[in-house]
Motif scaffolding. Structure first.
Motif: not given
Length: 554
Positions: A382, A385-386, A388-391, A430, A433
């Motif tokens: 999870k 996946e989240d 990967l959605q953050i530019p 974040r 990441k």
């Protein structure tokens, strides 16, 4: 039909895996995994004090279970298995008696962590490593760390032994010798009862025990005695010669042949470390960096003797003749924390939730267990996946990957992790990441050090669990390095590499290069850098470097 099969036995931090491999084409007929039960229960470890020990029974039980498992699944006859090679984590030494048996298997030591295997991630000997480095530079003789990158680590052989014998008089008095994990398991298989006569691993000795041909093997007593009289005495109870893993350690003993259902004609190859076997399984060639990515990373390269010459590569984990491909120089670097950094964050997020669920009165125990298992299994997926959605352009948090210290470049296990640029919008995804970016930046620092030292890197190959499973990590790494990264097809490359060594030891293939060519599994994916992300990460990497200097106090 080809009747020649070999077994690669791969001991990782959490489990051991056996693979049964066809020597003609590298096809894996069967595999079997055994998770260490005592380790899983957290026995003999104290993470707060950086103490990580493993009981040899976890490994001996796993040896029997995994090999029996692959044989039962495959259905082949015992005479068709020609050889076995063992790879393990390292440096993971353990004290042994006069017959080469672990002290932890003897009465009085069965529950003593100091009598067990001091695994690679144990950092209780930081003080001892610092002493070894100081004396090596100032004692007026040879600097025995010069082929180890110039810095000795608390993760390695002598510092760990020094710490244990200072801390535990009973273990010191009972320990006739010490053996690396890969040597101990191999010695068990051949039935060795004399640790002085047993063939020790060149890979383990060269990269972790300061062994080098130019000074006659291990450092002299005059040097070792400066730390403790025991170390000087111990030198006579270790070894002088070492052997590469394409060589024969012996034949399978009668006892283990009966236990495993194999023939006593089965060849046992000299043991090695998992990352170096993984590099072989990943088709290593000159100018290629192999990244073995798991709880930590080992970054492995090979270079011809003509290329290296008298050059000393600073800040790495050693350059050793034959530690990967016999006849070439093996170069090792790595990170003390890689997957472990992400596992730390997972535990940070999950543990309070698990405690609340366990105390809940709304669920029965079966429901609690199922919910906890689901959370623990899904949380990294999870978060990934989240993330990967953050530019990438929104990446502003900067983390350091030194939660378990720094292995390379320039070993310093006393360093700690850190995070900066947090704000009210810094949610779990974040921060996660930023940790992925941090372990990628740690990898880049290794690549830069190799290049600064004149080692050419033309290609990068990733292997191991992280390489196979994490799109987030692999794409971030490709962007940070600004290089394509190929992922090895085999999800058990160290075991495959060990099988290749076994095939050479058995005389089925003439050398390791021929075994690689015949038994390779190839590559199944390539991660290309995304051009728009490269300059963003170049800027963030510069911040990572400056942040690291601040934390390190430079």
């Amino acid at each position: 039909m080809n009747d020649n099969y070999v077994i690669g036995l791969d001991y990782g931090s959490d489990s051991v895996r056996a693979v049964l491999v066809n020597t003609a084409d590298g096809n894996c007929l069967s595999s079997h995994v055994y998770w260490y039960p005592r380790w899983k229960a957290g026995k003999y470890c104290d993470p707060v004090s950086n103490r990580f020990r493993q009981h040899p029974l976890d490994h001996l039980e796993g040896l029997e279970q995994t090999i029996k498992g692959v044989l039962s699944k495959s259905g082949i006859g015992k005479d068709q298995v020609k050889a076995i090679c063992v790879d393990t984590t390292g440096s993971s030494p353990m004290p042994v008696d006069e017959k080469g048996q672990s002290l932890a298997l003897k009465p009085g030591f069965a529950e003593n962590p100091n009598a067990m295997m001091v695994i690679w991630k144990d950092h209780t000997s930081i003080k001892e490593a610092d002493e070894i480095n100081e004396v090596a530079r100032t004692w007026g003789g040879e600097d025995f760390t010069k082929y180890e990158g110039g810095i000795y680590s608390s993760e390695w052989f002598w510092s760990k032994i020094l710490h244990v014998v200072r801390e535990d008089e009973a273990v010191k008095n009972a320990a006739f010798s010490w053996m690396e994990h890969c040597d101990f398991i191999t010695a068990q298989l051949v039935g060795s009862t004399d640790p002085l006569a047993f063939k020790r691993s060149r890979c383990a000795a060269g990269h972790k025990a300061l062994w080098h041909e130019s000074w006659g093997g291990l450092p002299p007593k005059e040097f070792l005695g400066k730390f403790h009289p025991y170390l000087a005495e111990l030198r006579d109870r270790l070894y002088t010669e070492t052997y590469t893993s394409d060589e024969v350690a012996g034949n399978l003993s009668k006892e283990w042949a009966e236990k495993l259902g194999l023939s006593e004609d089965t060849i046992i190859a000299v043991g090695t470390f998992d990352a170096h076997a993984g590099a072989v399984g990943g088709e290593i060639t000159e100018n290629t960096l192999i990244k073995v990515m798991g709880t930590s990373t080992c970054d492995v390269m090979v270079a011809s003797k003509e290329t290296i010459g008298d050059k000393l590569i600073s800040g790495i984990c050693g350059q050793v003749d034959g530690s990967v491909i016999p006849g070439t120089i093996g170069l090792e670097a790595g990170q003390s924390g890689f997957g472990d950094v992400l596992a730390w964050f997972k535990n940070l997020v999950v543990k309070p939730s698990v405690a609340l669920i366990q105390n809940s009165t709304l669920l029965n125990q079966e429901q609690k267990d199922q919910l906890i298992a689901e959370i623990e299994e899904q949380i990294i997926i999870k978060l990934s996946e989240d993330a990967l959605q953050i530019p990438v352009a929104e990446s502003t948090i900067v983390s350091l990957d030194w939660i378990n210290g720094r292995r390379t470049p320039d070993a310093n296990q006393s360093l700690k992790g850190a995070i900066r640029n947090l704000n009210m919008g810094s949610d779990a995804a974040r921060v996660f990441k930023s940790l992925v970016e941090a372990i990628s930046f740690g990898s880049k620092s290794i690549v830069e050090r190799f290049r600064q030292e004149g080692v050419q890197i033309d290609a990068v190959i990733g292997l191991g669990g992280v390489a196979k499973k994490s799109i987030l990590v692999m794409q971030t790494l490709a962007d940070v390095l600004n290089m394509p990264i190929k992922v090895a097809t085999s999800d058990q490359a160290p075991a495959l590499g060990a099988a290749m060594y076994a095939a050479v030891a058995a005389g089925i293939h003439p050398n390791t290069e021929a075994a690689i060519k015949a038994m390779s599994n190839g590559f199944d994916k390539v991660y290309e850098p995304i051009p728009a992300n490269v300059p963003v990460y170049e800027k963030l990497y510069a911040e990572y470097v400056e942040f690291g200097k601040l934390i390190e106090g430079k």
